[in-house]
Design an enzyme around this catalytic site. Structure first.
Site, mmCIF file in Angstrom:
data_model
loop_
_atom_site.group_PDB
_atom_site.id
_atom_site.type_symbol
_atom_site.label_atom_id
_atom_site.label_comp_id
_atom_site.label_asym_id
_atom_site.label_seq_id
_atom_site.Cartn_x
_atom_site.Cartn_y
_atom_site.Cartn_z
ATOM 1 N N LYS A 1 0.833 -1.200 0.000
ATOM 2 C CA LYS A 1 0.000 0.000 0.000
ATOM 3 C C LYS A 1 0.876 1.262 0.000
ATOM 4 C CE LYS A 1 -3.759 -2.345 2.494
ATOM 5 N NZ LYS A 1 -4.728 -2.220 3.620
ATOM 6 N N TYR B 1 -12.265 -2.429 -3.246
ATOM 7 C CA TYR B 1 -12.798 -2.480 -1.882
ATOM 8 C C TYR B 1 -14.335 -2.491 -1.868
ATOM 9 C CZ TYR B 1 -8.267 -1.848 0.461
ATOM 10 O OH TYR B 1 -7.000 -2.027 0.970
ATOM 11 N N ASN C 1 -1.668 -0.210 7.180
ATOM 12 C CA ASN C 1 -1.161 -1.533 7.561
ATOM 13 C C ASN C 1 -0.328 -2.204 6.471
ATOM 14 O OD1 ASN C 1 -3.231 -2.226 5.867
ATOM 15 N ND2 ASN C 1 -4.425 -3.364 7.391
ATOM 16 N N HIS D 1 -1.876 -5.439 1.433
ATOM 17 C CA HIS D 1 -3.165 -6.093 1.198
ATOM 18 C C HIS D 1 -2.887 -7.496 0.690
ATOM 19 C CE1 HIS D 1 -7.158 -6.989 -0.389
ATOM 20 N NE2 HIS D 1 -6.501 -7.515 -1.413
ATOM 21 N N GLU E 1 -9.634 -9.957 -7.749
ATOM 22 C CA GLU E 1 -8.661 -8.869 -7.620
ATOM 23 C C GLU E 1 -7.594 -8.950 -8.715
ATOM 24 O OE1 GLU E 1 -7.523 -9.316 -3.511
ATOM 25 O OE2 GLU E 1 -9.513 -8.692 -2.810
HETATM 26 P P1 DAT Z 1 -7.585 -7.083 5.590
HETATM 27 O O1 DAT Z 1 -6.805 -6.003 4.874
HETATM 28 O O2 DAT Z 1 -6.777 -7.690 6.714
HETATM 29 O O3 DAT Z 1 -8.176 -8.105 4.658
HETATM 30 P P2 DAT Z 1 -10.255 -5.938 5.776
HETATM 31 O O4 DAT Z 1 -10.500 -6.514 4.422
HETATM 32 O O5 DAT Z 1 -11.242 -6.255 6.845
HETATM 33 O O6 DAT Z 1 -8.809 -6.344 6.317
HETATM 34 O O7 DAT Z 1 -10.169 -4.344 5.672
HETATM 35 C C1 DAT Z 1 -9.574 -3.746 4.547
HETATM 36 C C2 DAT Z 1 -8.749 -2.584 5.023
HETATM 37 O O8 DAT Z 1 -9.586 -1.600 5.611
HETATM 38 C C3 DAT Z 1 -7.724 -2.929 6.104
HETATM 39 O O9 DAT Z 1 -6.530 -3.450 5.564
HETATM 40 C C4 DAT Z 1 -7.533 -1.618 6.787
HETATM 41 C C5 DAT Z 1 -8.902 -0.974 6.703
HETATM 42 N N1 DAT Z 1 -9.684 -1.215 7.920
HETATM 43 C C6 DAT Z 1 -10.195 -2.379 8.346
HETATM 44 N N2 DAT Z 1 -10.859 -2.236 9.500
HETATM 45 C C7 DAT Z 1 -10.761 -0.927 9.819
HETATM 46 C C8 DAT Z 1 -11.238 -0.120 10.891
HETATM 47 N N3 DAT Z 1 -11.967 -0.638 11.891
HETATM 48 N N4 DAT Z 1 -10.924 1.204 10.885
HETATM 49 C C9 DAT Z 1 -10.212 1.745 9.888
HETATM 50 N N5 DAT Z 1 -9.731 1.059 8.842
HETATM 51 C C10 DAT Z 1 -10.007 -0.266 8.805
HETATM 52 MG MG MG Z 2 -9.589 -7.807 3.147
#
Ligand code: DAT
Ligand code: MG
Length: 140
Positions: free
Chosen positions: A11, A51, A114, A117, A128
């Site tokens: 990212k 997303y 973080n 992805h 994707e």
């Molecule tokens: P991952 O990236 O581990 O698959 P996800 O698909 O649930 O996690 O979420 C996508 C992204 O969205 C994640 O990498 C960071 C952001 N995100 C997730 N939960 C969040 C939250 N509670 N507050 C802010 N950003 C969040």
């Molecule tokens: Mg995810």
């Protein structure tokens, strides 16, 4: 046991911080195979497609703003159980809770930034990879 394809992306925070080599190196040393890699800055439209599952989440706006904020490095990896193996190397979503030894655990602190992805299932990986590597998928 199954050889899988997965989509992994460094990212904008990871690219800004010079962590591309670190992410690629960890995946390589694990034994996964790098099939394709390219750097790009994601448009809002592509970010929305990528997303789509998070459209109704309260953090969706921040997520789109962040992922379009600078270049990302998009990668197609393959290997045995590549989808879950890549996510194990990444660690849990929230870096504050991710254990040391994982990418997010070693380099991240807040959930919005973080670093990486990774596709969450073989079906997500296919969707994707179609978004980011449609030319390679067609064999061009
Ligand atoms: P991952 O990236 O581990 O698959 P996800 O698909 O649930 O996690 O979420 C996508 C992204 O969205 C994640 O990498 C960071 C952001 N995100 C997730 N939960 C969040 C939250 N509670 N507050 C802010 N950003 C969040
Ligand atoms: Mg995810």
């Amino acid at each position: 046991m199954a050889v899988e394809d997965t989509f992994v992306m460094v990212k904008p925070d990871g690219v800004r911080r010079g962590l591309v080599g670190e992410v690629v190196g960890r995946m390589e040393r694990k034994g996964l195979t790098l099939e394709h890699i390219r750097q790009l800055t994601i448009s809002e439209e592509t970010a929305g497609r990528h997303y789509a599952e998070h459209t109704d989440k309260p953090f969706f706006g921040d997520l789109i703003e962040f992922i379009t904020s600078g270049p990302v490095v998009a990668m197609w990896w393959s290997g045995e159980s590549a989808v879950s193996v890549a996510r194990t190397l990444m660690g849990p979503t929230n870096p504050a809770e991710a254990p040391p030894g994982t990418i997010r655990g070693d380099y991240g602190l807040i959930v919005t930034e973080n670093i990486v992805h990774g596709s969450d299932s073989p079906e997500s990986a296919q969707r994707e990879l179609d978004i980011f590597f449609h030319q390679q998928r067609r064999g061009d």
